[in-house]
Design a protein around this motif. Sequence first.
Motif, mmCIF file in Angstrom:
data_model
loop_
_atom_site.group_PDB
_atom_site.id
_atom_site.type_symbol
_atom_site.label_atom_id
_atom_site.label_comp_id
_atom_site.label_asym_id
_atom_site.label_seq_id
_atom_site.Cartn_x
_atom_site.Cartn_y
_atom_site.Cartn_z
ATOM 1 N N MET A 46 -2.909 -52.699 16.147
ATOM 2 C CA MET A 46 -3.675 -51.536 16.592
ATOM 3 C C MET A 46 -3.658 -50.396 15.577
ATOM 4 S SD MET A 46 -3.134 -51.269 20.741
ATOM 5 C CE MET A 46 -1.349 -51.454 20.790
ATOM 6 N N GLU B 204 -5.151 -49.345 12.849
ATOM 7 C CA GLU B 204 -6.367 -49.639 12.090
ATOM 8 C C GLU B 204 -6.343 -49.054 10.678
ATOM 9 O OE1 GLU B 204 -9.846 -48.586 14.291
ATOM 10 O OE2 GLU B 204 -9.087 -49.443 16.154
ATOM 11 N N GLN C 197 -8.547 -55.787 21.581
ATOM 12 C CA GLN C 197 -9.641 -54.981 22.113
ATOM 13 C C GLN C 197 -10.213 -54.051 21.048
ATOM 14 O OE1 GLN C 197 -8.028 -52.980 25.526
ATOM 15 N NE2 GLN C 197 -8.108 -54.794 26.827
ATOM 16 N N SER C 198 -9.363 -53.646 20.114
ATOM 17 C CA SER C 198 -9.809 -52.709 19.082
ATOM 18 C C SER C 198 -9.676 -53.256 17.660
ATOM 19 C CB SER C 198 -9.013 -51.400 19.188
ATOM 20 O OG SER C 198 -7.616 -51.650 19.052
ATOM 21 N N ASN C 199 -8.821 -54.262 17.463
ATOM 22 C CA ASN C 199 -8.598 -54.781 16.112
ATOM 23 C C ASN C 199 -9.862 -55.443 15.567
ATOM 24 O OD1 ASN C 199 -7.828 -57.416 14.409
ATOM 25 N ND2 ASN C 199 -6.331 -55.823 13.989
ATOM 26 N N ASN C 200 -10.167 -55.180 14.300
ATOM 27 C CA ASN C 200 -11.357 -55.780 13.689
ATOM 28 C C ASN C 200 -11.054 -56.477 12.372
ATOM 29 O OD1 ASN C 200 -10.892 -53.618 12.017
ATOM 30 N ND2 ASN C 200 -12.830 -52.566 12.432
ATOM 31 N N ASN D 121 -14.631 -58.733 21.226
ATOM 32 C CA ASN D 121 -14.124 -58.907 19.865
ATOM 33 C C ASN D 121 -15.111 -59.738 19.047
ATOM 34 O OD1 ASN D 121 -12.598 -60.551 17.730
ATOM 35 N ND2 ASN D 121 -11.063 -59.031 18.275
#
Length: 272
Positions: free
Chosen positions: A164, A166, A194-197, A224
């Motif tokens: 998480m 980022e 949910q937020s990791n890219n 995702n």
Amino acid sequence: MSFEEKVVVEATTCVGADRSNAYQVSVSDVRLSSKTILDVIGTVKRKLESLGVGMNDVVAVSFERNDLKTVEDVGEMVRLFQYIERVSVTRNNLNGEGVEQLCRVLETRAHLHTLDLSHNRLTDVVAGAIQRLLCSSDQKITHLLLRDNNLTADTGMALSKALMDEEHCVLEELNIGVNDLSDSGCIAIGTALQSNNTLKQLNMDTNIITLVGLKSLVDALHDNNTLVFLSMRHNKLGEDGVKMMDELMESNKTLTDVHLRGNKSTLAHTSI
């Protein structure tokens, strides 16, 4: 096989700065101690000199089946290689002692992208050190392999916090298969996704994960667009879990490589 033959120096590939020479040092089936590490270093130096190259041309080190219980000495050896990209310490008896020291050394190696500590006896005592390494402003590790250790949900939560972050964490592959993450660890990883890219490959097979943990993961993966590979083999997802993953793949077109073998368990609805 003689000691000299068990210390191998060979050409390898390099993904970092353009260079004409790139070598890997592999030490297998040598019982390592503070004394024998010095012998290994001496042997490596002689072999590099015979090739007409130096320490700065070593980009990868591998220790396998050395009966290592701590990694302080490995850290001292890694310290010699300024441009190290890959560090592998596998099939040893590492129990966590000295991992923090190794991570401190690795934090100073800006070219490092792969750390493999699979097939050891690591426990959650390493969680904090690994989280700090992944989030170090001087470090850009993209591949982390912790397969076949004794890691539980606590490590899953530490990895979740790293994923998480980022700003610093750029992890692309995480293999934490054959551990004891359980549903709590899976839920933590799912929360991060949910937020990791950045994460493209995730292996959590053989981790006592049930439908409870899978639901959280699936919820995250609906939004995702980065993860491509997921292995959840040999957990306790049951037929409902397998069906849930099939439905996910119909809506998530990025996730194209999913492995679910060995999940027909009657314990699929076990709670955390």
